[in-house]
Design a protein around this motif. Sequence first.
Motif, PDB file in Angstrom:
ATOM      1  N   ARG A   1      -9.687  40.793 -12.632  1.00 43.83           N
ATOM      2  CA  ARG A   1      -9.246  39.445 -12.307  1.00 43.83           C
ATOM      3  C   ARG A   1      -9.075  38.600 -13.572  1.00 43.83           C
ATOM      4  O   ARG A   1      -8.105  37.844 -13.715  1.00 43.83           O
ATOM      5  CB  ARG A   1     -10.242  38.784 -11.364  1.00 43.83           C
ATOM      6  N   GLU A   2     -10.010  38.737 -14.506  1.00 45.25           N
ATOM      7  CA  GLU A   2      -9.946  37.948 -15.740  1.00 45.25           C
ATOM      8  C   GLU A   2      -8.715  38.329 -16.570  1.00 45.25           C
ATOM      9  O   GLU A   2      -7.994  37.468 -17.087  1.00 45.25           O
ATOM     10  CB  GLU A   2     -11.211  38.167 -16.564  1.00 45.25           C
ATOM     11  N   MET A   3      -8.464  39.613 -16.680  1.00 42.86           N
ATOM     12  CA  MET A   3      -7.323  40.089 -17.461  1.00 42.86           C
ATOM     13  C   MET A   3      -6.004  39.649 -16.820  1.00 42.86           C
ATOM     14  O   MET A   3      -5.070  39.222 -17.509  1.00 42.86           O
ATOM     15  CB  MET A   3      -7.378  41.607 -17.576  1.00 42.86           C
ATOM     16  N   LYS A   4      -5.934  39.749 -15.502  1.00 45.55           N
ATOM     17  CA  LYS A   4      -4.718  39.346 -14.806  1.00 45.55           C
ATOM     18  C   LYS A   4      -4.458  37.856 -14.991  1.00 45.55           C
ATOM     19  O   LYS A   4      -3.313  37.420 -15.173  1.00 45.55           O
ATOM     20  CB  LYS A   4      -4.835  39.676 -13.316  1.00 45.55           C
ATOM     21  N   SER A   5      -5.523  37.055 -14.966  1.00 48.38           N
ATOM     22  CA  SER A   5      -5.383  35.621 -15.167  1.00 48.38           C
ATOM     23  C   SER A   5      -4.850  35.307 -16.559  1.00 48.38           C
ATOM     24  O   SER A   5      -3.983  34.437 -16.733  1.00 48.38           O
ATOM     25  CB  SER A   5      -6.725  34.925 -14.947  1.00 48.38           C
ATOM     26  N   GLN A   6      -5.341  36.039 -17.564  1.00 44.71           N
ATOM     27  CA  GLN A   6      -4.866  35.827 -18.933  1.00 44.71           C
ATOM     28  C   GLN A   6      -3.396  36.203 -19.068  1.00 44.71           C
ATOM     29  O   GLN A   6      -2.624  35.516 -19.749  1.00 44.71           O
ATOM     30  CB  GLN A   6      -5.725  36.641 -19.908  1.00 44.71           C
ATOM     31  N   ILE A   7      -2.997  37.294 -18.421  1.00 44.03           N
ATOM     32  CA  ILE A   7      -1.595  37.719 -18.465  1.00 44.03           C
ATOM     33  C   ILE A   7      -0.698  36.672 -17.801  1.00 44.03           C
ATOM     34  O   ILE A   7       0.336  36.261 -18.344  1.00 44.03           O
ATOM     35  CB  ILE A   7      -1.429  39.085 -17.772  1.00 44.03           C
ATOM     36  N   LEU A   8      -1.099  36.218 -16.624  1.00 41.69           N
ATOM     37  CA  LEU A   8      -0.284  35.249 -15.885  1.00 41.69           C
ATOM     38  C   LEU A   8      -0.216  33.907 -16.597  1.00 41.69           C
ATOM     39  O   LEU A   8       0.821  33.229 -16.549  1.00 41.69           O
ATOM     40  CB  LEU A   8      -0.844  35.081 -14.471  1.00 41.69           C
ATOM     41  N   ASP A   9      -1.302  33.491 -17.234  1.00 36.52           N
ATOM     42  CA  ASP A   9      -1.298  32.216 -17.967  1.00 36.52           C
ATOM     43  C   ASP A   9      -0.207  32.207 -19.034  1.00 36.52           C
ATOM     44  O   ASP A   9       0.548  31.236 -19.157  1.00 36.52           O
ATOM     45  CB  ASP A   9      -2.663  31.975 -18.619  1.00 36.52           C
ATOM     46  N   LYS A  10      -0.135  33.270 -19.810  1.00 37.30           N
ATOM     47  CA  LYS A  10       0.869  33.355 -20.863  1.00 37.30           C
ATOM     48  C   LYS A  10       2.284  33.408 -20.300  1.00 37.30           C
ATOM     49  O   LYS A  10       3.219  32.796 -20.824  1.00 37.30           O
ATOM     50  CB  LYS A  10       0.604  34.585 -21.735  1.00 37.30           C
ATOM     51  N   ILE A  11       2.442  34.142 -19.216  1.00 33.44           N
ATOM     52  CA  ILE A  11       3.776  34.322 -18.631  1.00 33.44           C
ATOM     53  C   ILE A  11       4.309  33.002 -18.073  1.00 33.44           C
ATOM     54  O   ILE A  11       5.469  32.635 -18.313  1.00 33.44           O
ATOM     55  CB  ILE A  11       3.744  35.417 -17.553  1.00 33.44           C
ATOM     56  N   VAL A  12       3.491  32.275 -17.318  1.00 37.36           N
ATOM     57  CA  VAL A  12       3.988  31.036 -16.704  1.00 37.36           C
ATOM     58  C   VAL A  12       4.285  29.977 -17.760  1.00 37.36           C
ATOM     59  O   VAL A  12       5.197  29.158 -17.593  1.00 37.36           O
ATOM     60  CB  VAL A  12       3.000  30.498 -15.641  1.00 37.36           C
ATOM     61  N   GLN A  13       3.541  29.979 -18.857  1.00 36.65           N
ATOM     62  CA  GLN A  13       3.854  29.053 -19.939  1.00 36.65           C
ATOM     63  C   GLN A  13       5.211  29.380 -20.555  1.00 36.65           C
ATOM     64  O   GLN A  13       6.005  28.476 -20.850  1.00 36.65           O
ATOM     65  CB  GLN A  13       2.764  29.095 -21.007  1.00 36.65           C
ATOM     66  N   ALA A  14       5.482  30.664 -20.730  1.00 36.71           N
ATOM     67  CA  ALA A  14       6.781  31.076 -21.268  1.00 36.71           C
ATOM     68  C   ALA A  14       7.905  30.746 -20.293  1.00 36.71           C
ATOM     69  O   ALA A  14       9.003  30.347 -20.706  1.00 36.71           O
ATOM     70  CB  ALA A  14       6.767  32.577 -21.564  1.00 36.71           C
ATOM     71  N   ILE A  15       7.653  30.891 -18.998  1.00 42.02           N
ATOM     72  CA  ILE A  15       8.654  30.539 -17.990  1.00 42.02           C
ATOM     73  C   ILE A  15       8.951  29.045 -18.040  1.00 42.02           C
ATOM     74  O   ILE A  15      10.108  28.617 -18.034  1.00 42.02           O
ATOM     75  CB  ILE A  15       8.182  30.951 -16.588  1.00 42.02           C
TER      76      ILE A  15
END
Length: 528
Positions: A165-179
């Motif tokens: 869950r922690e790793m997925k949250s870190q991945i999604l945080d970066k992606i949505v900022q780039a979006i």
Amino acid sequence: MICFIENMLLRIHISPTNIRRVELPQRPQSVDQLKSFLSEKCQLENGDFLIQFEDPDFNNELCNLNDINELPAEKATLKLLWEEVCPSQGFAGDSNSVSSLDTASMPSCHSGDQSPESSVLRNLRSAEKWPSTFNIPTFPLDVELRLRKANEVYQQTNKPLNVSREMKSQILDKIVQAIFDIKAYPDAYEIQSVASSLVQKHPCLTETGKRTGWDGWVMSIKFKLGNYRAKLKEAGCSELSVNCKRKSCEGMVERPYMKKPKRAEVNFLPDHPEGHTEDSLEEVRLTMINEMKKKKMDLTVIHRKMQETFSLRRKEVVKIQPLVEEIRERWPGLFLKEEICMEFSRICNVDLFRQFNESIDKYTAPLLKLYRKRRDSLGAQMKTLLDKLDDQVTDIVTHRKRVALEGLPLFLRENSTCFLKMCLDTDPEDHSTRDVRIGILTVVEDDVGTSASLPNVINHAIILEEAIVLQDIPDLPAAFAYLFGFLYALNMEYPKELKYTFEVIQKVFMDLGGTCSARVQSLKSKLL
């Protein structure tokens, strides 16, 4: 910026929102001389920039200009790239220190030394449109290490990574900022392209048992992006706080039901630049008004003030939605021909005239072919247009473009009677603009020739809310382009009776927006 050098037409990109016209006195004999001319004419504070040109031999890809003879003989597009010299970034000769800037002066390493225009542009998105391949950002180092090892295992065993869950949250945080850096409200297919790119870059994230292998990532990105927007809205992001759905929204008394950008506006409602408030921007606006009152206006000063006050102007246009005449009184600079194009560039990061002219050149012949093919079923008005085209013997290229645009509403089964108006040069203005909310007025000469099939056209004008807001436009394609720019600059809705016509201009001609309606998609397929 467009300049003529011995019958050579050059188009110079200083920045995405800084394009000017200048006529050079003679053809430069070298690249250095061209740089000197540009520095002098454009008042560039620093001459340390590279020049790139669109090479027709390589599908108009940009190449460095090392020899003045490399330029095409008649017409060329140039782009300026500025060299940053900063101790933390290396020397000017280092390829990593060269970057394309948003200002005509060299940046400093200290934010306090940034030029005003550069500080203004930092609050605007720079992407023109959604990338064909989404660039997955770099994640935190520990996440990257885990993904690297998991990718190696996946190549050997096809065993996906069990993402915590922690790793997925870190991945999604970066992606949505780039979006969000590209678009606040991406379409469904755009989010799917992000999920697809993620799995392509990191195969270990492939989801077993899914149809595509990334369906679950699509849903996760959607939810994460919604949560990210909610946080930004709570923090006061103008672009998000404007999207109210209830009448109880604070500060939305004038128009309770606001809508998010829906016409591919990249910078729909930006926040004020750092260091500026509404009061300070109002002072800049008043300074610009005083400049507009001068007998000999300085267009460079007006452009700089318009750029600086962009966020204030968009707040008024989007939130309050005043009448056109009220906007004209407060922002007279917006109704200059040059600034209409610049405002469209600020909003969409697209060159209005270049894109429109290239498209009308591309689609005129296919459109006329479609009109002739369905001539009998499109009515008497289309027959009259095509008959006049056949009778035309002079300036046939301009007339073909005119017929292509005039026939577009007829082909789409829409009524353009109240949109494309015609009057004599002796007619009173109020008679021609009465009951016209959005329209283009063609002014013809009042003589014996007007009774013939081909009247002598003097010029064209733009009508908004029963008033002429721009005139002395040379031809109909230019009038269409200016009107389209006005609709974005003033945040006006397309005329209901011509919604398909303007959808074609937006999504086919200007290549803005996503999925087309069935009627427009049918036309687009025929054109392609």
